[in-house]
Write a protein that holds these residues in place. Structure first.
Motif, PDB file in Angstrom:
ATOM      1  N   ASP A  14      59.012  25.870  37.519  1.00 48.88           N
ATOM      2  CA  ASP A  14      58.488  25.602  38.853  1.00 48.88           C
ATOM      3  C   ASP A  14      59.629  25.506  39.857  1.00 48.88           C
ATOM      4  O   ASP A  14      59.591  26.106  40.922  1.00 48.88           O
ATOM      5  CB  ASP A  14      57.697  24.290  38.847  1.00 48.88           C
ATOM      6  CG  ASP A  14      56.479  24.401  37.967  1.00 48.88           C
ATOM      7  OD1 ASP A  14      56.141  25.531  37.582  1.00 48.88           O
ATOM      8  OD2 ASP A  14      55.881  23.365  37.666  1.00 48.88           O
ATOM      9  N   ARG A  28      50.935  35.128  38.042  1.00 43.74           N
ATOM     10  CA  ARG A  28      49.928  34.082  38.272  1.00 43.74           C
ATOM     11  C   ARG A  28      50.567  32.706  38.272  1.00 43.74           C
ATOM     12  O   ARG A  28      50.089  31.787  38.926  1.00 43.74           O
ATOM     13  CB  ARG A  28      48.880  34.138  37.174  1.00 43.74           C
ATOM     14  CG  ARG A  28      48.219  35.473  37.140  1.00 43.74           C
ATOM     15  CD  ARG A  28      47.086  35.433  36.172  1.00 43.74           C
ATOM     16  NE  ARG A  28      45.870  35.507  36.921  1.00 43.74           N
ATOM     17  CZ  ARG A  28      44.735  35.871  36.378  1.00 43.74           C
ATOM     18  NH1 ARG A  28      44.670  36.155  35.119  1.00 43.74           N
ATOM     19  NH2 ARG A  28      43.688  35.942  37.089  1.00 43.74           N
ATOM     20  N   TYR A  29      51.639  32.575  37.524  1.00 43.53           N
ATOM     21  CA  TYR A  29      52.283  31.272  37.466  1.00 43.53           C
ATOM     22  C   TYR A  29      52.878  30.902  38.816  1.00 43.53           C
ATOM     23  O   TYR A  29      53.021  29.724  39.132  1.00 43.53           O
ATOM     24  CB  TYR A  29      53.369  31.280  36.388  1.00 43.53           C
ATOM     25  CG  TYR A  29      53.909  29.909  36.139  1.00 43.53           C
ATOM     26  CD1 TYR A  29      53.198  29.018  35.356  1.00 43.53           C
ATOM     27  CD2 TYR A  29      55.105  29.497  36.722  1.00 43.53           C
ATOM     28  CE1 TYR A  29      53.675  27.738  35.151  1.00 43.53           C
ATOM     29  CE2 TYR A  29      55.588  28.220  36.513  1.00 43.53           C
ATOM     30  CZ  TYR A  29      54.876  27.347  35.730  1.00 43.53           C
ATOM     31  OH  TYR A  29      55.340  26.083  35.533  1.00 43.53           O
ATOM     32  N   ARG A  67      50.428  29.063  40.805  1.00 43.24           N
ATOM     33  CA  ARG A  67      50.212  27.718  40.272  1.00 43.24           C
ATOM     34  C   ARG A  67      51.380  26.812  40.636  1.00 43.24           C
ATOM     35  O   ARG A  67      51.200  25.653  40.997  1.00 43.24           O
ATOM     36  CB  ARG A  67      50.067  27.802  38.756  1.00 43.24           C
ATOM     37  CG  ARG A  67      49.602  26.506  38.185  1.00 43.24           C
ATOM     38  CD  ARG A  67      49.285  26.633  36.707  1.00 43.24           C
ATOM     39  NE  ARG A  67      48.170  27.559  36.525  1.00 43.24           N
ATOM     40  CZ  ARG A  67      47.686  27.865  35.332  1.00 43.24           C
ATOM     41  NH1 ARG A  67      48.215  27.359  34.259  1.00 43.24           N
ATOM     42  NH2 ARG A  67      46.688  28.675  35.217  1.00 43.24           N
ATOM     43  N   GLY A 116      51.190  25.718  44.071  1.00 46.72           N
ATOM     44  CA  GLY A 116      50.154  24.697  44.226  1.00 46.72           C
ATOM     45  C   GLY A 116      50.635  23.324  43.797  1.00 46.72           C
ATOM     46  O   GLY A 116      50.044  22.299  44.139  1.00 46.72           O
ATOM     47  N   LYS A 117      51.751  23.284  43.073  1.00 37.54           N
ATOM     48  CA  LYS A 117      52.294  22.007  42.606  1.00 37.54           C
ATOM     49  C   LYS A 117      53.437  21.543  43.478  1.00 37.54           C
ATOM     50  O   LYS A 117      54.144  20.604  43.131  1.00 37.54           O
ATOM     51  CB  LYS A 117      52.787  22.173  41.163  1.00 37.54           C
ATOM     52  CG  LYS A 117      51.631  22.363  40.210  1.00 37.54           C
ATOM     53  CD  LYS A 117      52.054  23.134  38.965  1.00 37.54           C
ATOM     54  CE  LYS A 117      52.785  22.259  37.960  1.00 37.54           C
ATOM     55  NZ  LYS A 117      52.913  22.971  36.667  1.00 37.54           N
TER      56      LYS A 117
END
Length: 103
Positions: free
Chosen positions: A7, A39-40, A43, A46-47
DNA sequence: TTGGTGACTAATC
DNA sequence: GGATTAGCCACCA
């Protein structure tokens, strides 16, 4: 924190996008070393923690469209920020100004 | 461990 | 140009 998580790696890549430029999720994934894990990216964005400096609005789909449905809050925010950077946005489409990634 | 899921992508119609 | 389908793969409960 010796080893940044994926991330954080993604956030770093996104933060390295110069103003007025946009990149696709697949591009960010490749930059972060995730390969096809596009796709990660979504995500990870979003974090995003509060108070970040991550220009997530510079990340769009491979076809140059906003990843959100037109009319949604995030969509208008993204478009507004892109226009503020000099990026042309029309009909949910972004003028793809991709930049060359320098590893 | 398994299964469900997704801010995706490419191909096809 | 738009809509649909299938493939992809790491994360989470």
């Amino acid at each position: 924190m010796s080893e940044p998580t994926k991330d954080q790696k993604i956030w770093q890549v996104v933060a390295a996008i110069p103003p007025g430029c946009v990149v696709s999720y697949g591009q960010v994934a490749a930059m972060a070393g995730l390969g096809r894990q596009a796709r990660y990216i979504g995500r990870a964005l979003g974090k995003l923690p509060a108070g970040h400096d991550i220009p997530w609005f510079r990340v769009i789909r491979s076809n140059g469209q906003i990843a959100f449905p037109q009319g949604s809050d995030a969509y208008e925010t993204q478009v507004g920020r892109l226009k503020s950077e000099g990026v042309e946005v029309t009909n949910g489409r972004v003028q793809m100004r991709q930049f060359q990634w320098q590893p």
